[in-house]
Design a protein around this motif. Structure first.
Motif, PDB file in Angstrom:
ATOM      1  N   SER A 108       0.833  -1.208   0.000  1.00 60.10           N
ATOM      2  CA  SER A 108       0.000   0.000   0.000  1.00 60.10           C
ATOM      3  C   SER A 108       0.864   1.253   0.000  1.00 60.10           C
ATOM      4  O   SER A 108       0.569   2.232  -0.697  1.00 60.10           O
ATOM      5  N   PHE A 109       1.949   1.229   0.773  1.00 59.56           N
ATOM      6  CA  PHE A 109       2.857   2.383   0.817  1.00 59.56           C
ATOM      7  C   PHE A 109       3.485   2.628  -0.550  1.00 59.56           C
ATOM      8  O   PHE A 109       3.570   3.776  -1.019  1.00 59.56           O
ATOM      9  N   ILE A 110       3.961   1.565  -1.218  1.00 57.01           N
ATOM     10  CA  ILE A 110       4.612   1.723  -2.524  1.00 57.01           C
ATOM     11  C   ILE A 110       3.623   2.291  -3.539  1.00 57.01           C
ATOM     12  O   ILE A 110       3.956   3.207  -4.301  1.00 57.01           O
ATOM     13  N   LEU A 111       2.407   1.767  -3.562  1.00 54.51           N
ATOM     14  CA  LEU A 111       1.402   2.262  -4.503  1.00 54.51           C
ATOM     15  C   LEU A 111       1.102   3.737  -4.251  1.00 54.51           C
ATOM     16  O   LEU A 111       0.961   4.532  -5.185  1.00 54.51           O
ATOM     17  N   GLN A 112       1.000   4.100  -2.979  1.00 57.13           N
ATOM     18  CA  GLN A 112       0.705   5.498  -2.637  1.00 57.13           C
ATOM     19  C   GLN A 112       1.901   6.402  -2.936  1.00 57.13           C
ATOM     20  O   GLN A 112       1.752   7.491  -3.504  1.00 57.13           O
ATOM     21  N   ASP A 113       3.094   5.937  -2.587  1.00 57.33           N
ATOM     22  CA  ASP A 113       4.280   6.754  -2.750  1.00 57.33           C
ATOM     23  C   ASP A 113       4.621   6.989  -4.220  1.00 57.33           C
ATOM     24  O   ASP A 113       5.107   8.064  -4.585  1.00 57.33           O
ATOM     25  N   THR A 114       4.366   5.991  -5.064  1.00 56.09           N
ATOM     26  CA  THR A 114       4.680   6.121  -6.491  1.00 56.09           C
ATOM     27  C   THR A 114       3.504   6.652  -7.300  1.00 56.09           C
ATOM     28  O   THR A 114       3.662   6.922  -8.501  1.00 56.09           O
ATOM     29  N   THR A 115       2.345   6.780  -6.664  1.00 53.92           N
ATOM     30  CA  THR A 115       1.096   7.216  -7.323  1.00 53.92           C
ATOM     31  C   THR A 115       0.734   6.315  -8.501  1.00 53.92           C
ATOM     32  O   THR A 115       0.154   6.775  -9.490  1.00 53.92           O
ATOM     33  N   ALA A 116       1.063   5.035  -8.407  1.00 52.52           N
ATOM     34  CA  ALA A 116       0.730   4.090  -9.480  1.00 52.52           C
ATOM     35  C   ALA A 116      -0.770   3.828  -9.493  1.00 52.52           C
ATOM     36  O   ALA A 116      -1.340   3.397  -8.487  1.00 52.52           O
ATOM     37  N   LYS A 117      -1.405   4.092 -10.619  1.00 51.19           N
ATOM     38  CA  LYS A 117      -2.841   3.890 -10.774  1.00 51.19           C
ATOM     39  C   LYS A 117      -3.163   2.617 -11.552  1.00 51.19           C
ATOM     40  O   LYS A 117      -4.327   2.253 -11.704  1.00 51.19           O
ATOM     41  N   TRP A 118      -2.135   1.977 -12.104  1.00 50.65           N
ATOM     42  CA  TRP A 118      -2.317   0.716 -12.804  1.00 50.65           C
ATOM     43  C   TRP A 118      -1.481  -0.357 -12.114  1.00 50.65           C
ATOM     44  O   TRP A 118      -0.330  -0.113 -11.729  1.00 50.65           O
ATOM     45  N   VAL A 119      -2.043  -1.539 -11.956  1.00 49.52           N
ATOM     46  CA  VAL A 119      -1.326  -2.673 -11.389  1.00 49.52           C
ATOM     47  C   VAL A 119      -1.487  -3.849 -12.345  1.00 49.52           C
ATOM     48  O   VAL A 119      -2.608  -4.282 -12.616  1.00 49.52           O
ATOM     49  N   ILE A 120      -0.371  -4.322 -12.880  1.00 48.45           N
ATOM     50  CA  ILE A 120      -0.397  -5.531 -13.708  1.00 48.45           C
ATOM     51  C   ILE A 120      -0.053  -6.708 -12.810  1.00 48.45           C
ATOM     52  O   ILE A 120       0.991  -6.732 -12.159  1.00 48.45           O
ATOM     53  N   THR A 121      -0.953  -7.687 -12.768  1.00 51.86           N
ATOM     54  CA  THR A 121      -0.770  -8.828 -11.890  1.00 51.86           C
ATOM     55  C   THR A 121      -1.208 -10.091 -12.629  1.00 51.86           C
ATOM     56  O   THR A 121      -1.312 -10.101 -13.861  1.00 51.86           O
ATOM     57  N   GLN A 122      -1.463 -11.155 -11.905  1.00 50.84           N
ATOM     58  CA  GLN A 122      -1.939 -12.406 -12.488  1.00 50.84           C
ATOM     59  C   GLN A 122      -3.206 -12.814 -11.773  1.00 50.84           C
ATOM     60  O   GLN A 122      -3.511 -12.330 -10.672  1.00 50.84           O
ATOM     61  N   SER A 123      -3.970 -13.703 -12.396  1.00 50.60           N
ATOM     62  CA  SER A 123      -5.302 -14.011 -11.874  1.00 50.60           C
ATOM     63  C   SER A 123      -5.266 -14.533 -10.447  1.00 50.60           C
ATOM     64  O   SER A 123      -6.175 -14.249  -9.653  1.00 50.60           O
TER      65      SER A 123
END
Length: 360
Positions: free
Chosen positions: A141-156
């Motif tokens: 959560s910190f990394i997503l907030q700190d980098t302001t990443a609005k897209w996450v590529i993941t796997q099912s």
């Protein structure tokens, strides 16, 4: 040393007589002759850089479209297949708003799709943010907030994880996309590794040392052999690499190497590149003794580069006295090709030969 000390003292006296008000610490003690010597030591082999890593990859696709780029277990992707899949993902990301330097998080286990995601983000102009799926929820959560990443590529298998399931992020399960450049499934036991230089990809994407295994093979016509994480509590990928004898170049830390000391060195292995920690000569000598393996000790500050200095280990020179508890460290070497390195004091003056300074 005594001759240089006299020269430095005379330089200090001359500077003081020229300006009695200047602080002693700011006086440059290095004369022109020593500066020329330092210039020679501080410069790596010239290496003009005219292409980005993406341009070099695409040029390699043109040169060897049908060569195997990636292997993961018994499945492979050729350079052309990898490029086509990455292009399709890039078009999807661009259509959703990804543009120059847009941060896109990668929340993936090691797989063919992880490499497709990396090249897809780069082709879209974005910046990928590696997030290890083993990180705690708070860290993700910190990394997503700190980098302001609005897209996450993941796997099912990870797409519904609380770490990435936020209302303000777009989650893309890459294994559910219709990226139609199909991979090739080979029969179990069939040799798909070919004659290219093969590099294992076995460490976390968030680890800077992994960058070498990601890009070096794919911009030089080599092959990245991906070792997925084991489901067991302890990841045994490194042991598999040394047992399977399927790669030519391994980049790892001294701690990694210590885990496999005592194991037979693979006959195919040509080069070991060590970095990230202090490498002891005793370990380097032990693992290379009786082999033709070339071992290189690499150094680079994580904040700036993966590696900027390199030294080829020579057991006859670097090992020191023959002692089982030999504490001598292998040198970190000279500047790598295309790199200039200077040792400066706290006032950004060059330090004399043999003195201690900070690396710049």
């Amino acid at each position: 040393l005594q001759k240089r000390a006299c020269t430095h003292f005379l330089k200090l006296i001359d500077a003081a007589l020229a300006d009695l008000s200047q602080p002693v610490a700011t006086i440059d003690l290095v004369d022109d002759a020593e500066k020329r010597q330092l210039d020679h030591l501080s410069k790596g082999t010239p290496l003009p850089i005219t292409e980005t890593v993406l341009q070099r990859f695409e040029a390699q696709v043109e040169r060897s479209p049908d060569a195997i780029a990636l292997t993961c277990n018994e499945t492979t992707l050729t350079y052309l297949q990898l490029n086509n899949k990455a292009n399709q993902l890039a078009h999807l990301l661009i259509s959703q708003g990804v543009t120059t330097e847009t941060p896109v998080a990668l929340f993936l286990h090691r797989s063919l799709n992880m490499l497709v995601a990396i090249w897809g983000v780069l082709k879209a102009g974005g910046t990928y943010v590696p997030i290890d799926p083993t990180y705690p929820v708070s860290r993700v959560s910190f990394i997503l907030q700190d980098t302001t990443a609005k897209w996450v590529i993941t796997q099912s298998t990870l797409s519904n994880s609380p770490e990435v399931s936020h209302s303000d992020t777009t989650v893309i399960a890459i294994d559910q996309l219709d990226l139609t450049s199909y991979s090739i499934q080979w029969a179990e036991g069939q040799d798909v590794r070919g004659r290219q230089l093969a590099f294992p990809l076995f460490s976390p994407l968030s680890f800077d040392l992994t960058v070498t295994s990601l890009y070096l093979p794919l911009i030089s016509g080599g092959q990245a052999v991906i070792y997925p994480e084991d489901e067991a509590a302890i990841d045994l990928s490194l042991q598999r690499i040394f047992q399977e004898n399927a790669v030519d170049v391994i980049t790892l830390t001294p701690s990694h190497l210590a885990l496999v000391r005592g194991m037979p060195m693979p006959s195919r292995l040509k080069v070991l590149v060590l970095g990230g920690e202090d490498l002891k000569a005793s370990l380097a000598k032990e693992v290379t003794q009786g082999t033709s393996i070339e071992l290189y000790n690499e150094y680079g500050p994580t904040e700036a580069t993966v590696g900027c200095m390199i030294h080829r280990f020579d057991p006859n020179i670097d090992s020191g006295p023959n002692s089982p508890n030999e504490p001598i460290s292998v040198p970190i070497g000279r500047p790598a090709a295309g790199v200039d390195i200077h040792l400066l004091d706290e006032h950004f003056n060059r330090v004399p030969l043999g003195d201690v300074g900070e690396i710049f």
